[in-house]
Design a protein around this motif. Structure first.
Motif, PDB file in Angstrom:
ATOM      1  N   ASN A  41       0.619  -1.365  -0.039  1.00 24.62           N
ATOM      2  CA  ASN A  41      -0.100   0.041   0.001  1.00 24.62           C
ATOM      3  C   ASN A  41       0.519   1.018  -0.084  1.00 24.62           C
ATOM      4  O   ASN A  41       0.345   2.378   0.166  1.00 24.62           O
ATOM      5  CB  ASN A  41      -0.898  -0.035   1.280  1.00 24.62           C
ATOM      6  N   ARG A  42       2.240   0.980  -0.155  1.00 21.92           N
ATOM      7  CA  ARG A  42       3.015   2.455  -0.143  1.00 21.92           C
ATOM      8  C   ARG A  42       3.515   2.852  -1.550  1.00 21.92           C
ATOM      9  O   ARG A  42       4.303   3.797  -1.715  1.00 21.92           O
ATOM     10  CB  ARG A  42       4.207   2.019   0.789  1.00 21.92           C
ATOM     11  N   GLY A  43       3.179   1.891  -2.504  1.00 26.17           N
ATOM     12  CA  GLY A  43       3.639   2.115  -3.947  1.00 26.17           C
ATOM     13  C   GLY A  43       2.876   1.383  -4.812  1.00 26.17           C
ATOM     14  O   GLY A  43       2.580  -0.032  -4.822  1.00 26.17           O
ATOM     15  N   MET A  44       2.367   1.912  -5.921  1.00 25.62           N
ATOM     16  CA  MET A  44       1.422   1.623  -6.688  1.00 25.62           C
ATOM     17  C   MET A  44       1.326   2.296  -8.137  1.00 25.62           C
ATOM     18  O   MET A  44       1.707   3.403  -8.185  1.00 25.62           O
ATOM     19  CB  MET A  44      -0.033   1.285  -6.224  1.00 25.62           C
ATOM     20  N   LEU A  45       0.962   1.615  -9.117  1.00 25.51           N
ATOM     21  CA  LEU A  45       0.493   2.411 -10.500  1.00 25.51           C
ATOM     22  C   LEU A  45      -1.081   2.605 -10.168  1.00 25.51           C
ATOM     23  O   LEU A  45      -1.826   1.784 -10.081  1.00 25.51           O
ATOM     24  CB  LEU A  45       0.534   1.532 -11.563  1.00 25.51           C
ATOM     25  N   ARG A  46      -1.408   3.938 -10.575  1.00 26.53           N
ATOM     26  CA  ARG A  46      -2.900   4.184 -10.223  1.00 26.53           C
ATOM     27  C   ARG A  46      -2.969   5.242 -11.586  1.00 26.53           C
ATOM     28  O   ARG A  46      -2.661   6.322 -11.629  1.00 26.53           O
ATOM     29  CB  ARG A  46      -3.192   5.027  -9.201  1.00 26.53           C
ATOM     30  N   TYR A  47      -3.608   4.687 -12.368  1.00 27.80           N
ATOM     31  CA  TYR A  47      -3.852   5.342 -13.737  1.00 27.80           C
ATOM     32  C   TYR A  47      -5.100   6.399 -13.667  1.00 27.80           C
ATOM     33  O   TYR A  47      -6.037   6.421 -13.113  1.00 27.80           O
ATOM     34  CB  TYR A  47      -4.481   4.333 -14.718  1.00 27.80           C
ATOM     35  N   ILE A  48      -4.526   7.562 -14.001  1.00 30.40           N
ATOM     36  CA  ILE A  48      -5.285   8.938 -14.136  1.00 30.40           C
ATOM     37  C   ILE A  48      -4.876   9.354 -15.022  1.00 30.40           C
ATOM     38  O   ILE A  48      -3.995   9.647 -15.705  1.00 30.40           O
ATOM     39  CB  ILE A  48      -5.359   9.614 -12.794  1.00 30.40           C
ATOM     40  N   GLU A  49      -5.911  10.504 -15.633  1.00 35.07           N
ATOM     41  CA  GLU A  49      -5.504  11.488 -16.448  1.00 35.07           C
ATOM     42  C   GLU A  49      -5.785  13.015 -16.245  1.00 35.07           C
ATOM     43  O   GLU A  49      -6.974  13.130 -15.469  1.00 35.07           O
ATOM     44  CB  GLU A  49      -6.258  11.237 -17.923  1.00 35.07           C
ATOM     45  N   ASN A  50      -4.994  13.960 -16.414  1.00 34.45           N
ATOM     46  CA  ASN A  50      -5.402  15.346 -16.038  1.00 34.45           C
ATOM     47  C   ASN A  50      -5.164  16.078 -17.254  1.00 34.45           C
ATOM     48  O   ASN A  50      -4.695  15.984 -18.129  1.00 34.45           O
ATOM     49  CB  ASN A  50      -4.663  15.271 -14.567  1.00 34.45           C
ATOM     50  N   ASN A  51      -5.824  17.338 -16.888  1.00 31.92           N
ATOM     51  CA  ASN A  51      -5.839  18.249 -18.183  1.00 31.92           C
ATOM     52  C   ASN A  51      -4.560  19.301 -17.738  1.00 31.92           C
ATOM     53  O   ASN A  51      -4.294  20.285 -18.561  1.00 31.92           O
ATOM     54  CB  ASN A  51      -7.111  19.255 -18.055  1.00 31.92           C
ATOM     55  N   GLY A  52      -3.753  19.136 -16.620  1.00 30.50           N
ATOM     56  CA  GLY A  52      -3.003  20.211 -16.254  1.00 30.50           C
ATOM     57  C   GLY A  52      -1.358  20.100 -16.150  1.00 30.50           C
ATOM     58  O   GLY A  52      -0.857  19.407 -17.018  1.00 30.50           O
ATOM     59  N   MET A  53      -0.898  20.823 -15.059  1.00 28.52           N
ATOM     60  CA  MET A  53       0.536  20.751 -14.827  1.00 28.52           C
ATOM     61  C   MET A  53       0.857  19.532 -14.247  1.00 28.52           C
ATOM     62  O   MET A  53       0.193  18.475 -14.057  1.00 28.52           O
ATOM     63  CB  MET A  53       0.854  21.952 -14.128  1.00 28.52           C
ATOM     64  N   ALA A  54       2.434  19.619 -13.768  1.00 28.23           N
ATOM     65  CA  ALA A  54       2.811  18.502 -13.012  1.00 28.23           C
ATOM     66  C   ALA A  54       1.879  18.016 -11.776  1.00 28.23           C
ATOM     67  O   ALA A  54       1.393  18.912 -11.024  1.00 28.23           O
ATOM     68  CB  ALA A  54       4.081  18.693 -12.521  1.00 28.23           C
TER      69      ALA A  54
END
Length: 201
Positions: A41-54
């Protein structure tokens, strides 16, 4: 291309390529919101998409998205020009490599913003979303009740979800800030004192 230009630009190209490989893999093997644990639970791939900056920060609306993408393109041009200038004038190699990292990170996210909407068929040119996937909630808990403002609220460190391009930018900026005295060191010309001139006479 001269040898001095090869290493920083090859490094930047490698980071951009690796960043895109990871993003394409995530898009092909995961759905938005999917999670793959590789450190419990301390490191994972979690796929998200965003419109913005870093790290998922955004400018609001379609105009904000277009403005951010165009700003990124201008910024990459400026960073690229600056990198050539640093190499040409033989600045510190560490500084040159850190600027190459920043260039790679900015370019990696620009590819998403400019082309992903068209490639994957969900938005016009310049309106693509940036793919993020690395999530490291290393410490989590609740603020104590005596803590101001956020008393009792849940906290997570590190909360932002990011990609390799974000990491390259962050490492480049942090290393420049930490090593600016070494990176921007210049030798002061020696000034002879009146006493030394008298001794020479």
């Amino acid at each position: 291309m001269k040898a001095a230009y090869t290493k920083p630009f090859l490094t930047a190209a490698f980071i951009v390529l690796l960043d895109q490989i990871i993003k394409i893999w995530v898009r092909q093997h995961m759905l938005p919101g999917d999670v793959i644990h590789f450190m419990g639970n301390r490191g994972m791939l979690r796929y998200i998409e965003n419109n913005g900056m870093a790290f998922g920060m955004e400018l609001g609306g379609e105009l904000g998205k277009l403005t951010l993408t165009l700003f990124r393109i201008v910024a990459v041009g400026g960073i690229g020009y600056g990198l050539v200038h640093l190499i040409k004038h033989k600045y510190h190699r560490g500084l040159i490599m850190m600027v190459a990292l920043i260039l790679a990170g900015a370019l990696g996210n620009i590819i998403d913003s400019v082309f992903y909407g068209v490639i994957y068929g969900y938005a016009p040119l310049f309106h693509g979303k940036v793919v993020d996937m690395f999530y490291f909630p290393l410490v989590s808990g609740n603020f104590p009740m005596w803590f101001p403002i956020w008393k009792g609220e849940e906290f997570v460190f590190f909360r932002p979800i990011f990609n390799l391009a974000d990491s390259a930018i962050s490492i480049g900026v942090i290393m420049i800030l930490l090593n600016q005295k070494r990176y921007f060191k210049h030798e002061e010309p020696e000034v002879s004192s009146p006493n030394s001139e008298m001794v020479e006479d």
